[in-house]
Design a protein around this motif. Structure first.
Motif, PDB file in Angstrom:
ATOM      1  N   VAL A  54      30.432  41.774  27.002  1.00  0.00           N
ATOM      2  CA  VAL A  54      30.652  40.877  28.136  1.00  0.00           C
ATOM      3  C   VAL A  54      31.737  39.846  27.860  1.00  0.00           C
ATOM      4  O   VAL A  54      32.604  39.585  28.708  1.00  0.00           O
ATOM      5  CB  VAL A  54      29.333  40.180  28.525  1.00  0.00           C
ATOM      6  N   ALA A  55      31.709  39.216  26.691  1.00  0.00           N
ATOM      7  CA  ALA A  55      32.642  38.127  26.401  1.00  0.00           C
ATOM      8  C   ALA A  55      34.098  38.576  26.544  1.00  0.00           C
ATOM      9  O   ALA A  55      34.925  37.877  27.152  1.00  0.00           O
ATOM     10  CB  ALA A  55      32.393  37.575  24.995  1.00  0.00           C
ATOM     11  N   GLY A  56      34.422  39.755  26.011  1.00  0.00           N
ATOM     12  CA  GLY A  56      35.783  40.253  26.116  1.00  0.00           C
ATOM     13  C   GLY A  56      36.188  40.504  27.549  1.00  0.00           C
ATOM     14  O   GLY A  56      37.317  40.189  27.957  1.00  0.00           O
ATOM     15  N   PHE A  57      35.272  41.060  28.339  1.00  0.00           N
ATOM     16  CA  PHE A  57      35.568  41.325  29.744  1.00  0.00           C
ATOM     17  C   PHE A  57      35.778  40.025  30.515  1.00  0.00           C
ATOM     18  O   PHE A  57      36.727  39.893  31.305  1.00  0.00           O
ATOM     19  CB  PHE A  57      34.435  42.141  30.373  1.00  0.00           C
ATOM     20  N   VAL A  58      34.896  39.055  30.313  1.00  0.00           N
ATOM     21  CA  VAL A  58      35.005  37.798  31.052  1.00  0.00           C
ATOM     22  C   VAL A  58      36.280  37.055  30.671  1.00  0.00           C
ATOM     23  O   VAL A  58      36.980  36.502  31.538  1.00  0.00           O
ATOM     24  CB  VAL A  58      33.767  36.915  30.812  1.00  0.00           C
ATOM     25  N   LEU A  59      36.612  37.028  29.391  1.00  0.00           N
ATOM     26  CA  LEU A  59      37.851  36.380  28.966  1.00  0.00           C
ATOM     27  C   LEU A  59      39.054  37.056  29.614  1.00  0.00           C
ATOM     28  O   LEU A  59      39.976  36.387  30.101  1.00  0.00           O
ATOM     29  CB  LEU A  59      37.974  36.429  27.445  1.00  0.00           C
ATOM     30  N   ALA A  60      39.052  38.382  29.650  1.00  0.00           N
ATOM     31  CA  ALA A  60      40.154  39.106  30.285  1.00  0.00           C
ATOM     32  C   ALA A  60      40.222  38.793  31.777  1.00  0.00           C
ATOM     33  O   ALA A  60      41.327  38.665  32.350  1.00  0.00           O
ATOM     34  CB  ALA A  60      39.982  40.604  30.070  1.00  0.00           C
ATOM     35  N   GLN A  61      39.084  38.648  32.417  1.00  0.00           N
ATOM     36  CA  GLN A  61      39.063  38.310  33.843  1.00  0.00           C
ATOM     37  C   GLN A  61      39.607  36.910  34.096  1.00  0.00           C
ATOM     38  O   GLN A  61      40.335  36.691  35.076  1.00  0.00           O
ATOM     39  CB  GLN A  61      37.627  38.433  34.364  1.00  0.00           C
ATOM     40  N   VAL A  62      39.286  35.970  33.215  1.00  0.00           N
ATOM     41  CA  VAL A  62      39.829  34.612  33.352  1.00  0.00           C
ATOM     42  C   VAL A  62      41.350  34.633  33.194  1.00  0.00           C
ATOM     43  O   VAL A  62      42.083  34.018  33.977  1.00  0.00           O
ATOM     44  CB  VAL A  62      39.183  33.669  32.319  1.00  0.00           C
ATOM     45  N   VAL A  63      41.820  35.361  32.193  1.00  0.00           N
ATOM     46  CA  VAL A  63      43.272  35.486  31.998  1.00  0.00           C
ATOM     47  C   VAL A  63      43.905  36.130  33.225  1.00  0.00           C
ATOM     48  O   VAL A  63      44.943  35.676  33.721  1.00  0.00           O
ATOM     49  CB  VAL A  63      43.581  36.309  30.732  1.00  0.00           C
ATOM     50  N   GLY A  64      43.295  37.189  33.722  1.00  0.00           N
ATOM     51  CA  GLY A  64      43.810  37.844  34.919  1.00  0.00           C
ATOM     52  C   GLY A  64      43.837  36.917  36.114  1.00  0.00           C
ATOM     53  O   GLY A  64      44.795  36.937  36.912  1.00  0.00           O
ATOM     54  N   GLY A  65      42.807  36.083  36.255  1.00  0.00           N
ATOM     55  CA  GLY A  65      42.782  35.122  37.347  1.00  0.00           C
ATOM     56  C   GLY A  65      43.945  34.148  37.270  1.00  0.00           C
ATOM     57  O   GLY A  65      44.581  33.829  38.280  1.00  0.00           O
ATOM     58  N   LEU A  66      44.239  33.669  36.059  1.00  0.00           N
ATOM     59  CA  LEU A  66      45.357  32.742  35.881  1.00  0.00           C
ATOM     60  C   LEU A  66      46.692  33.423  36.172  1.00  0.00           C
ATOM     61  O   LEU A  66      47.593  32.820  36.772  1.00  0.00           O
ATOM     62  CB  LEU A  66      45.347  32.191  34.455  1.00  0.00           C
ATOM     63  N   VAL A  67      46.810  34.683  35.769  1.00  0.00           N
ATOM     64  CA  VAL A  67      48.035  35.433  36.073  1.00  0.00           C
ATOM     65  C   VAL A  67      48.183  35.595  37.585  1.00  0.00           C
ATOM     66  O   VAL A  67      49.275  35.419  38.146  1.00  0.00           O
ATOM     67  CB  VAL A  67      48.011  36.813  35.386  1.00  0.00           C
ATOM     68  N   GLY A  68      47.090  35.906  38.259  1.00  0.00           N
ATOM     69  CA  GLY A  68      47.128  36.051  39.710  1.00  0.00           C
ATOM     70  C   GLY A  68      47.496  34.761  40.407  1.00  0.00           C
ATOM     71  O   GLY A  68      48.284  34.754  41.367  1.00  0.00           O
ATOM     72  N   VAL A  69      46.949  33.643  39.936  1.00  0.00           N
ATOM     73  CA  VAL A  69      47.277  32.331  40.506  1.00  0.00           C
ATOM     74  C   VAL A  69      48.762  32.031  40.320  1.00  0.00           C
ATOM     75  O   VAL A  69      49.447  31.574  41.249  1.00  0.00           O
ATOM     76  CB  VAL A  69      46.415  31.228  39.857  1.00  0.00           C
TER      77      VAL A  69
END
Length: 245
Positions: free
Chosen positions: A202-217
């Motif tokens: 889970v931790a790796g997936f959530v961290l990747a999602q946070v990074v992806g969110g920042l890239v999208g923003v």
């Protein structure tokens, strides 16, 4: 138009996220049982149900809470709207995220009960490694960019079919099958099925999602500099949720 009070919005986010995870997990269990020897067909069945379910849920709950169903989307709403005070407040983001996470767990439990899967057994499917994490970055970045680009260009009403279509496509073009949502990721821990994810992943997936969110923003802010003015319209146009003061 007066905005629904916070309690009603949180109930909408909790129930909406719960039903989204129920769709994802429940259709995954059904697919595994209907097509036990064909993983590709299982994924097709799972992704099709998710496309349809997510579209309906956005239409159902969007007018109340905006149908975020995703802590990354709620955080992006705050981040993009903080200068113009057009999105969620920091306190509202925290409340939304809590409701979404609880909803994610309840949704997985509901799917387990319906399909007679052991409720107390956690998922054992390991999903880890750079290729999968990169897939989550791509999936989440595209999701955030799509949502806010639609809002900024006055096409927020198209969010339901567009978001459903994007997630359905991302099931296939990303290596991770596009979780793209911390609440869904956590919820899927609680079902040892085709759609599950082991707690250690889970931790790796959530961290990747946070990074992806920042890239999208960053992407949507660059392409649409005035995107913050439309933050309150995410995911579906809905009444202003934040006072102008």
């Amino acid at each position: 138009m007066t905005a629904p009070d916070l309690t009603r919005r949180l109930v909408a986010e909790l129930v909406g996220t719960a039903l989204l995870v129920t769709v994802v997990v429940g259709s995954g269990i059904a697919a595994q049982r209907l097509s036990p020897d064909d993983v590709g067909l299982q994924l097709l069945q799972n992704s099709t149900a998710t496309v349809l379910g997510l579209t309906v849920l956005i239409l159902l709950f969007g007018p109340v809470s905006g149908a975020h169903f995703n802590p990354v989307v709620s955080a992006a709403d705050w981040l993009l709207g903080r200068r113009t005070r057009s999105g969620l407040s920091g306190a509202e983001v925290a409340s939304y995220a809590a409701a979404q996470l609880v909803g994610g767990v309840l949704g997985a439990v509901l799917a387990n009960v319906m399909f007679e899967v052991e409720v107390t057994r956690l998922a054992t499917t390991e999903r880890t490694g750079l290729p999968l994490w990169l897939g989550e970055v791509v999936a989440t970045a595209g999701l955030v960019a799509l949502i806010f680009a639609l809002a900024r260009t006055g096409r927020g009403a198209l969010a339901a079919p567009a978001v459903g279509a994007y997630i359905g496509a991302a099931y296939w073009f990303t290596s991770s099958t596009s979780f793209a949502n911390p609440a869904v990721t956590v919820g899927r821990v609680f079902s040892d099925s085709f759609a599950g994810i082991a707690p250690g992943s889970v931790a790796g997936f959530v961290l990747a999602q946070v990074v992806g969110g920042l890239v999208g923003v960053a992407l949507v802010r660059y392409l649409h500099p005035e995107v913050g003015e439309a933050a309150g319209d995410v995911v579906v146009p809905h009444p202003e949720t934040r006072s102008p003061s």
